[in-house]
Design an enzyme around this catalytic site. Structure first.
Site: not given
Length: 828
Positions: A109, A381
């Site tokens: 950081e 489907s």
């Protein structure tokens, strides 16, 4: 002459000198003007910066350490709950944080955290270069100190004013607090997803450990999360979490916090092995709230905005319907639905059909940490309306009655396309193909449309934009499939007349200062209203009489579709499945249901009975949300025509088309059939004769049916024979018979028998001939008893014989046959 030349040269020199002086003077003026302009701009910027600094919030200790709760509201604006970091936060001092963990966060950081004054000048210039060369937002310059300020005082919009104030306060913070105090503030404030704030809470949430018990690879995982907490959540996205963890380890090695050997050893560890499943009680509606957080996180990333949900004092207006949410959550427990085992999972997404707002959502059972509502699976489907028939109607103007030959068929790779029952049905309409979920017609439709156009249509309603749409995608065989939320969004576009917007759970966010961010996505027209309606009408057939009948709700105008994905052939489990889906909608609500297992194996997969659970869940949800609610039917657009056609030809029916062959289908105006079918002709009238046989006391009928058709076609003719006695009602005595004769023994004396014979097509019983009718009068012979007083008996016998002869003579007329039976043929 010499003097003249010298004079000219002198003049030229003077001109050059004057020009040089003029140029120098102009340059000085430009330089002076630029300096004055630059000074003015600098002065203006300085004044602006000073005004921003003077307007900056004060450095209050309470805000540095305390959380300001955000409030969640439901669809009606009623408060649901408060999100507070304090409620799920364990505050620790810097001495409780292992040095290795401190170094991990500093490495990834803010590597110069211990040296800078709150802002990192070198990092700022690096970020400026990166943003110029790689685009705005490609790299940030915020230090750990700035992040503490940002998380404590600002709404995190990336605006110039906010950035100036943030940098000023960061410098001020460094002057008033030590580096250890600032680092402790940071480590106690940062968010780690799953509602966990601070490193101590995160350690417990993900690993069930205290800070001093964490291993290097676990520390690195946590250190990598604050950049994008939900995205790097190892429960949700373990692969990305591992990549991010390894970046942290590489940074730690780069800056000398660990050795290369330690880094490599930690990188070999699996992210998921040391994770624990949360056992504490979840907050109410936590799965819906996770979706809320996901959307806000995505918005923040897209717009380069950081939003502090738990401490920002935000008002978050969501789309949740509390009653519907409570019901779908109740369905995840055994009771209304019986689940096969504890590992069986389900996700339910309920949308408002008119807006796309998520009204209810469950993303798994038994407190699973996996978000199944956002997991990509093969859709089976359920994809057919989206990828095959929708595009065929939109681009090719197919009708619901378009005929497709369901036959043995192969992919271009040579692999055979199988229907679910391994059978073929010949010519079928698009409606029938979708209703029965046939695969061959679906693949043919996809190929007829073309992969690129099919992809364009599908992605416009939220399907994954994979590089290439393969033929197998036509029946759901995706490489990277859609999520349940994706399927719900796509089906909603059919319900909403062809309009699509991404499903959303957050309407807007209001900040404490009154500013509002609107998160509701824009709605776009993606298909014609005709396409949407025709797909809807076919999907209504699916739930009424097709494969989706288990999900039907009586009395509700409902459209829907099932979907399953097959297991590997080598498992020899033809009735099992990996995934089972049900998606459908009304004009009010759209729902998508997925069921299955996180990991499918030969021993753990969906059984044939288990495939029905998706339909049962769908039906239970739709019954509940539509109870006591008026639900309008779908409105047919003016350019869609309902036309009666002959099923086997797709043409207009003739007068002789059997009624069983006449169906109603939908056409876009201008594409409807105009030609009348010539397939069927009237069945030829049969010929029949009959007599009353006095000698044997019986009626005998014979008939035949002669046509110009082939012998095979003639054999398809059957007969119905009716009888009426003395003008009474007709009664059926033979039905669908192939016999060509009939006998009735001991008929009623003196009665008139009227027989009616009809020939008809065996395959289409409504296709009949003109009746052939005959009447037969039954007159039985008189019989004279011998005279008991005539001893000889001869006179009586002779007398009786004469009476017989006379009777015969009297009864014989022009219409009698040789047996003396009255016969009348009536050809109607």
């Amino acid at each position: 002459m010499t003097e003249r030349i010298d004079h000219k040269m002198s003049k030229n020199a003077q001109r050059k000198t004057r020009r040089a002086k003029q140029k120098k003077s102009l340059f000085k003026r430009i330089l002076l003007g630029s300096s004055l302009l630059g000074s003015a701009i600098f002065l203006i910027l300085t004044i602006i910066v000073i005004s921003y600094i003077l307007d900056a919030p004060s450095l209050e200790k309470e805000l540095l350490n305390d959380a300001q709760s955000s409030i969640i509201y439901d669809m009606n604006g009623q408060e649901v709950e408060a999100l507070s970091g304090v409620e799920n936060r364990k505050t620790v001092s810097i001495s409780d944080v292992p040095e290795l963990m401190q170094n991990a966060f500093i490495a990834v950081e803010d590597i110069r955290f211990k040296e800078h004054i709150g802002i990192d000048i070198k990092r700022i210039f690096g970020a400026v270069v990166a943003n110029v060369t790689r685009g705005i937002g490609s790299e940030g310059a915020s230090t750990i100190t700035q992040q503490v300020i940002k998380n404590s005082f600002f709404s995190h919009e990336k605006k110039f004013k906010r950035k100036i104030q943030e940098q000023y306060l960061a410098i001020l913070l460094e002057r008033n607090y030590s580096k250890d105090e600032i680092l402790a503030m940071y480590l106690n404030k940062i968010y780690f997803s799953e509602g966990a704030y601070g490193v101590a809470t995160a350690a417990k949430t993900y690993f069930g450990k205290e800070l001093n018990e964490l291993e290097l690879h676990e520390i690195a995982l946590l250190a990598g999360m604050p950049q994008r907490p939900n995205y790097y959540n190892p429960f949700i996205n373990p692969e990305e979490a591992e990549k991010r963890r390894n970046i942290v380890l590489s940074q730690m090695e780069k800056y000398g916090f660990i050795t290369a050997e330690e880094a490599n050893e930690a990188k070999e560890k699996s992210v998921t092995d040391s994770l624990i499943m949360e056992t504490e009680e979840k907050k109410q509606y936590h799965q819906f709230m996770r979706q809320v957080i996901n959307e806000i996180d995505a918005y923040a990333k897209k717009h380069q905005v950081a939003l502090n949900l738990y401490e920002g004092g935000l008002k978050i207006y969501t789309t949740i319907d509390i009653k519907a949410q409570q019901h779908v959550e109740s369905l995840m427990e055994n009771g209304t639905i019986t689940y096969p085992d504890e590992n069986f999972q389900a996700a339910v997404v309920l949308l408002d059909s008119k807006t796309g707002a998520i009204r209810a959502l469950t993303s798994g059972r038994n407190n699973t940490t996996i978000d199944f509502a956002n997991i990509q699976r093969q859709p089976g489907s359920t994809i057919k309306p989206i990828l095959d028939y929708g595009p065929a109607i939109e681009y090719l103007q197919w009708s619901t009655g378009t005929l497709i030959n369901d036959e043995e068929y192969f992919y271009s790779t040579g692999k055979k396309v199988n229907n679910w029952d391994k059978k073929y049905r010949g010519n079928v309409t698009v409606r029938e193909a979708l209703s029965l979920s046939l695969n061959v017609p679906a693949v043919k439709a996809f190929k007829e449309v073309g992969a690129e156009r099919a992809k364009t249509f599908a992605t416009s309603i939220g399907m994954p934009a994979n590089d290439k749409y393969l033929e197998s995608y036509a029946i759901g065989g995706f490489t990277v499939g859609p999520t349940p939320i994706d399927i719900a969004g796509a089906y909603r576009s059919f319900a909403d007349r062809g309009y699509y917007s991404s499903p959303y759970s957050v309407e807007k966010i209001e900040f404490p200062d009154g500013r509002v961010i609107n998160l509701k996505p824009e709605e776009k027209k993606v298909m014609s209203e005709a396409t949407a309606y025709m797909i809807t009408d076919m999907l209504k057939t699916v739930v009424k009489s097709g494969t989706g009948s288990r999900g039907n709700v009586q009395g509700l105008p409902l459209a829907g579709k099932t979907g399953t994905t097959n297991l590997p052939d080598e498992w020899n489990e033809p009735l099992g499945a990996r995934d089972s889906w049900f998606a459908g909608y009304t004009t009010n609500y759209t729902a998508a249901v997925w069921t299955g297992y996180n990991s499918t194996t030969k021993e753990q997969h969906i059984s044939n009975e288990g495939k029905r659970i998706a339909a049962y869940l769908f039906k239970a949800v739709m019954e509940n949300v539509h109870a006591d609610k008026e639900t309008a039917n779908f409105t047919k657009p003016a350019n869609v025509l309902e036309v009666y056609i002959e099923k086997s030809t797709g043409l207009l029916p003739s007068d002789y088309t059997p009624k069983e062959e006449i169906i109603s289908e939908l056409y876009i105006k201008g594409t409807e059939p105009r030609e009348i079918s010539k397939k069927y002709k009237q069945v030829e009238q049969p010929m029949m004769d009959g007599i009353y046989d006095k000698e044997n006391d019986k009626i005998i009928l014979n008939w035949n049916h002669e046509t110009n058709e082939t012998e095979e076609e003639t054999n398809e003719v059957v007969f119905d024979l009716h009888v009426s006695i003395d003008e009474g009602p007709y009664q059926l005595i033979l039905e669908n018979t192939t016999a060509l004769t009939y006998e009735l023994t001991e008929p009623i004396d003196g009665a008139i028998y009227r027989y009616r014979l009809i020939a008809k097509d065996r395959n289409y019983p409504s296709n009949v001939s003109i009746p052939f009718v005959i009447e037969i009068l039954v007159e039985k012979p008189l019989f004279q008893l011998p005279d008991p007083f005539d001893n000889n008996g001869n006179d009586g016998e002779e007398e009786g014989r004469q009476e017989d002869d006379e009777t015969t003579d009297d009864e014989t007329d022009e219409g009698s046959d040789e047996t003396g039976t009255s016969l009348l043929n009536i050809n109607l």
